[in-house]
Write an enzyme that holds these catalytic residues in place. Structure first.
Site, PDB file in Angstrom:
ATOM      1  N   ASP A  83      26.949  46.322  48.690  1.00 59.70           N
ATOM      2  CA  ASP A  83      27.532  46.739  47.414  1.00 59.70           C
ATOM      3  C   ASP A  83      26.588  47.748  46.766  1.00 59.70           C
ATOM      4  O   ASP A  83      25.414  47.460  46.534  1.00 59.70           O
ATOM      5  CB  ASP A  83      27.728  45.499  46.519  1.00 59.70           C
ATOM      6  CG  ASP A  83      28.708  45.758  45.378  1.00 59.70           C
ATOM      7  OD1 ASP A  83      28.855  46.933  44.987  1.00 59.70           O
ATOM      8  OD2 ASP A  83      29.300  44.781  44.883  1.00 59.70           O
ATOM      9  N   ASP A  94      31.021  52.337  41.440  1.00 62.54           N
ATOM     10  CA  ASP A  94      30.703  51.036  42.038  1.00 62.54           C
ATOM     11  C   ASP A  94      31.574  50.888  43.290  1.00 62.54           C
ATOM     12  O   ASP A  94      32.801  50.932  43.184  1.00 62.54           O
ATOM     13  CB  ASP A  94      31.036  49.960  40.977  1.00 62.54           C
ATOM     14  CG  ASP A  94      30.695  48.552  41.398  1.00 62.54           C
ATOM     15  OD1 ASP A  94      30.110  48.361  42.480  1.00 62.54           O
ATOM     16  OD2 ASP A  94      31.020  47.623  40.620  1.00 62.54           O
ATOM     17  N   HIS A 156      36.622  44.829  37.389  1.00 60.78           N
ATOM     18  CA  HIS A 156      36.153  44.918  36.006  1.00 60.78           C
ATOM     19  C   HIS A 156      36.270  46.332  35.463  1.00 60.78           C
ATOM     20  O   HIS A 156      36.195  47.299  36.224  1.00 60.78           O
ATOM     21  CB  HIS A 156      34.689  44.461  35.928  1.00 60.78           C
ATOM     22  CG  HIS A 156      33.813  45.093  36.985  1.00 60.78           C
ATOM     23  ND1 HIS A 156      33.052  46.193  36.751  1.00 60.78           N
ATOM     24  CD2 HIS A 156      33.629  44.784  38.303  1.00 60.78           C
ATOM     25  CE1 HIS A 156      32.403  46.538  37.863  1.00 60.78           C
ATOM     26  NE2 HIS A 156      32.740  45.696  38.831  1.00 60.78           N
ATOM     27  N   HIS A 164      30.029  45.866  33.499  1.00 62.27           N
ATOM     28  CA  HIS A 164      31.149  44.938  33.310  1.00 62.27           C
ATOM     29  C   HIS A 164      31.503  44.961  31.828  1.00 62.27           C
ATOM     30  O   HIS A 164      30.945  44.216  31.038  1.00 62.27           O
ATOM     31  CB  HIS A 164      30.780  43.522  33.752  1.00 62.27           C
ATOM     32  CG  HIS A 164      30.638  43.379  35.236  1.00 62.27           C
ATOM     33  ND1 HIS A 164      31.305  42.440  35.973  1.00 62.27           N
ATOM     34  CD2 HIS A 164      29.927  44.091  36.136  1.00 62.27           C
ATOM     35  CE1 HIS A 164      30.989  42.580  37.265  1.00 62.27           C
ATOM     36  NE2 HIS A 164      30.140  43.565  37.369  1.00 62.27           N
ATOM     37  N   GLU A 188      37.824  44.965  43.282  1.00 65.41           N
ATOM     38  CA  GLU A 188      37.028  44.418  44.383  1.00 65.41           C
ATOM     39  C   GLU A 188      37.531  43.067  44.881  1.00 65.41           C
ATOM     40  O   GLU A 188      37.079  42.025  44.445  1.00 65.41           O
ATOM     41  CB  GLU A 188      35.549  44.321  44.005  1.00 65.41           C
ATOM     42  CG  GLU A 188      35.212  43.682  42.701  1.00 65.41           C
ATOM     43  CD  GLU A 188      33.696  43.735  42.429  1.00 65.41           C
ATOM     44  OE1 GLU A 188      32.914  43.415  43.337  1.00 65.41           O
ATOM     45  OE2 GLU A 188      33.320  44.081  41.301  1.00 65.41           O
ATOM     46  N   GLU A 280      35.428  47.384  47.870  1.00 66.93           N
ATOM     47  CA  GLU A 280      35.483  47.812  46.461  1.00 66.93           C
ATOM     48  C   GLU A 280      35.535  49.323  46.311  1.00 66.93           C
ATOM     49  O   GLU A 280      34.879  50.061  47.046  1.00 66.93           O
ATOM     50  CB  GLU A 280      34.240  47.283  45.716  1.00 66.93           C
ATOM     51  CG  GLU A 280      34.202  47.668  44.233  1.00 66.93           C
ATOM     52  CD  GLU A 280      33.012  47.064  43.481  1.00 66.93           C
ATOM     53  OE1 GLU A 280      31.984  46.787  44.128  1.00 66.93           O
ATOM     54  OE2 GLU A 280      33.132  46.878  42.263  1.00 66.93           O
TER      55      GLU A 280
END
Ligand code: MN
Ligand code: MN
Length: 295
Positions: A83, A94, A156, A164, A188, A280
């Protein structure tokens, strides 16, 4: 959102994607996790971004929140989640992917489920779409493969310097009606062969500043000042503090933590000790466009 901000979000997305491609190239079974994390983080800097959080390298039933310590000796194996976050002046991208490092049918099936779920969710995601509908397609893509979506992990919303920022994108139909508004979202899905939820495990090496406060000794104050200036409200790790300040830095970090200024993230472990795969991407939704910044 201003044109300038959108430009930075897209640039961060491009770097995050390049970092993922680089990670896919270099990671081999048995490679030290420490070497993997440092190489990816160096690559992000080389490309003109900064890590938005420490590279997370989580294996098998560890779903997330695992990054190597400065003297880590573990090696890449099993079902590895990678990640990666990138930011440019706080504008974040992200993204994550999973690798099967032991040639296992189960791993391959889990990875396919997470990736298919992400693909379906990205198709569905748009302005005014109900979030539970996005959750529903994720859950379906995973359950038709006889696997479970992890329900207490979710996508998120993201804001500047805030990974977040409050809105949750469920990985199942949570029966809450909430329409998507313009903004930046990470989506994700997590697929598992276990029970479909995670619990807190042992502390990770990952921290975030949770409140203001004072530390008594001068050196700890210097380390705290560095943390506040360099990472602001974004997660960071003990490894980065060790790199900058040496082992004294780790002692200072302990003192700052004891003063209640930091939050330590627990590792997230699948409750049934099932293996976990993650995929993600980050999506920018404006009135004018829907752009997957990390694709
Ligand atoms: Mn992520
Ligand atoms: Mn995320």
């Amino acid at each position: 959102m201003q044109e300038e901000e959108i430009k930075k979000l897209k640039e961060a997305g491009k770097i995050a994607k390049q970092a993922v491609n680089y990670a896919r190239e270099i990671i081999k079974p048995g490679m030290p996790l420490l070497e993997i994390a440092e190489k990816i983080e160096d690559k992000i800097l080389e490309l003109g971004g900064k890590p938005a959080f420490p590279v997370n390298l989580s294996i098998d039933e560890v779903a997330a929140h695992s990054t190597p310590s400065w003297n880590d000796t573990k090696n890449a194996r099993g079902l590895l989640k990678v990640d990666i976050g990138v930011h440019i002046e706080g504008y974040i991208a992200d993204n994550a992917f999973s690798l099967d490092l032991e040639n296992s049918e189960e791993n391959k099936k889990l990875i396919e489920a997470a990736e298919k779920a992400l693909e379906k969710a990205l198709e569905k995601l748009d302005l005014e779409v109900n979030l539970r509908e996005v959750g529903k397609v994720i859950e379906k893509a995973i359950s038709i493969r006889s696997l479970q979506a992890i329900r207490n992990l979710s996508g998120h919303s993201i804001e500047r310097y805030n990974l977040h920022s409050g809105i949750t994108l469920p990985n199942y139909d949570n029966s809450k009606n909430l329409e998507l508004k313009p903004g930046l979202y990470a989506i994700e899905p997590f697929a598992t062969s276990g029970l479909g939820s995670v619990r807190d495990g042992k502390p990770s090496e990952i921290y975030v500043v949770q409140k203001t406060g004072n530390v008594r000794d001068e050196f700890s104050r210097e380390v705290l000042k560095f943390i506040l200036e360099e990472y602001k409200t974004l997660p960071f790790c003990s490894r980065w503090i060790h790199k900058r300040f040496g082992s004294r830095g780790l002692l200072a970090l302990k003192r700052i933590e004891e003063a209640g200024i930091l939050h330590n993230y627990a590792q997230l472990i699948e409750r049934g000790v099932g293996k976990v795969a993650q995929a993600e991407h980050t999506v920018l939704l404006t009135i004018k466009e829907k752009c997957v910044t990390t694709l």
